[in-house]
Design a protein around this motif. Structure first.
Motif, short mmCIF file in Angstrom:
data_model
loop_
_atom_site.label_atom_id
_atom_site.label_comp_id
_atom_site.label_asym_id
_atom_site.label_seq_id
_atom_site.Cartn_x
_atom_site.Cartn_y
_atom_site.Cartn_z
N VAL A 12 -53.26 66.76 -4.64
CA VAL A 12 -54.62 67.09 -3.97
C VAL A 12 -55.00 65.85 -3.35
O VAL A 12 -55.70 64.97 -3.80
N ARG A 13 -54.54 65.45 -2.12
CA ARG A 13 -54.79 64.23 -1.37
C ARG A 13 -54.79 64.56 0.17
O ARG A 13 -54.24 65.45 0.77
N GLN A 14 -55.57 63.90 0.95
CA GLN A 14 -55.90 63.85 2.37
C GLN A 14 -54.46 63.98 2.89
O GLN A 14 -54.24 64.50 4.10
N ASP A 15 -53.69 62.77 2.54
CA ASP A 15 -52.32 62.59 3.32
C ASP A 15 -51.59 63.84 3.23
O ASP A 15 -50.69 64.12 4.15
N VAL A 16 -51.50 64.66 2.13
CA VAL A 16 -50.79 65.93 2.34
C VAL A 16 -51.51 67.04 3.45
O VAL A 16 -50.40 67.53 4.12
N LEU A 17 -52.52 67.02 3.60
CA LEU A 17 -53.07 67.69 4.50
C LEU A 17 -52.90 67.40 5.91
O LEU A 17 -52.24 68.22 6.90
N ASP A 18 -52.87 65.92 6.05
CA ASP A 18 -52.39 65.37 7.37
C ASP A 18 -50.68 65.66 7.53
O ASP A 18 -50.42 65.84 8.73
N LEU A 31 -55.95 73.62 -0.40
CA LEU A 31 -56.05 72.39 -0.53
C LEU A 31 -57.19 71.46 -0.41
O LEU A 31 -57.56 70.53 -0.85
N ARG A 32 -57.65 71.83 0.94
CA ARG A 32 -59.03 71.36 1.39
C ARG A 32 -60.26 71.71 0.57
O ARG A 32 -60.82 70.81 0.34
N ARG A 33 -60.26 72.74 -0.18
CA ARG A 33 -61.27 73.15 -1.06
C ARG A 33 -61.14 72.66 -2.11
O ARG A 33 -62.23 71.64 -2.76
N ALA A 34 -59.98 71.89 -2.73
CA ALA A 34 -59.57 71.14 -3.87
C ALA A 34 -60.19 69.89 -3.60
O ALA A 34 -60.75 69.12 -4.51
N LEU A 35 -59.89 69.25 -2.49
CA LEU A 35 -60.41 67.80 -1.94
C LEU A 35 -61.99 68.00 -2.20
O LEU A 35 -62.39 66.93 -2.43
N ALA A 36 -62.31 68.92 -1.54
CA ALA A 36 -63.94 68.95 -1.64
C ALA A 36 -64.30 68.92 -2.99
O ALA A 36 -65.33 68.28 -3.09
N LEU A 93 -43.08 61.50 -8.76
CA LEU A 93 -41.87 62.24 -8.62
C LEU A 93 -41.69 63.06 -7.30
O LEU A 93 -40.93 63.25 -6.86
N LEU A 94 -43.14 63.75 -7.26
CA LEU A 94 -43.02 64.90 -6.30
C LEU A 94 -43.36 64.44 -4.76
O LEU A 94 -43.12 65.25 -3.72
N ALA A 95 -43.98 63.21 -4.52
CA ALA A 95 -44.39 62.96 -3.20
C ALA A 95 -43.46 62.89 -2.17
O ALA A 95 -43.79 63.35 -0.99
N PRO A 96 -42.33 62.61 -2.35
CA PRO A 96 -41.32 62.76 -1.41
C PRO A 96 -40.99 64.24 -0.77
O PRO A 96 -40.51 64.47 0.25
N TYR A 97 -41.19 65.20 -1.50
CA TYR A 97 -40.99 66.57 -1.30
C TYR A 97 -42.15 67.14 0.05
O TYR A 97 -41.84 68.25 0.33
N VAL A 98 -43.18 66.38 -0.02
CA VAL A 98 -44.02 66.88 1.07
C VAL A 98 -43.42 66.90 2.45
O VAL A 98 -43.31 67.65 3.21
N ASP A 99 -42.70 65.74 2.66
CA ASP A 99 -41.92 65.54 4.00
C ASP A 99 -40.90 66.68 3.98
O ASP A 99 -40.64 67.00 4.90
N ARG A 100 -40.12 66.91 2.91
CA ARG A 100 -39.11 67.78 2.74
C ARG A 100 -39.77 69.00 3.23
O ARG A 100 -38.96 69.98 3.74
#
Length: 159
Positions: free
Chosen positions: A119-125, A150-155, A82-89
């Protein structure tokens, strides 16, 4: 008697339906009204997310506390699709907020609207362009801090 906390209010709304939502929203206590706004924004519904996001970033009639309450409810664990589109926004709308809002308000919105539950690499990117030099220093600093979390959560997930 309705619970006072945001989490309890959200639970009441999702379990008991609109009657509880109305009672929670109509409470005379100011902090309860803010908690109700956060709880509504937390509901896993696309139209509700859209209203909360749009109001938090684009409604100048809202008080700072109202905008923050709505933003606080947007990102919820378990609502990834549901929230994935809000990264670009976030990436496209955040610079405009920095041009139109006071530093105190926009700083808090920068933190609250960051896609921290994804918590995903694409969000960092996808959030990396906000670190470019043409953005205000405060924006870059706050986004960098959120990205570090976010980077720490990914690690941690990789362990």
């Amino acid at each position: 008697k309705l619970p006072l906390s945001t989490a309890s209010c959200a639970t009441t709304i999702s379990v008991k339906g609109s009657r509880a939502a109305t009672a929670c929203v109509s409470s005379p206590a100011r902090h309860q009204a803010f908690s109700a706004a956060t709880a509504r924004a937390a509901l896993p519904d696309a139209a509700t997310k859209e209203r909360a996001w749009s109001a938090a970033v684009g409604d100048p009639s809202l008080s700072n506390a109202e905008a923050h309450a709505l933003a606080r409810g947007v990102w919820q664990v378990g609502q990834d699709d549901l929230l994935a589109p809000y990264v670009d926004r976030y990436v496209t709308e955040l610079p405009r907020l920095w041009a139109t809002r006071t530093p105190e308000v926009v700083g808090r919105l920068t933190e609250l609207l960051f896609p921290s539950t994804l918590v995903r690499q694409d969000v960092l990117d996808r959030t990396a362009p906000l670190l470019q030099d043409h953005h205000p220093a405060g924006l870059r600093r706050l986004v960098a801090e959120q990205r570090d979390d976010l980077r720490r959560a990914l690690a941690a997930r990789a362990l």
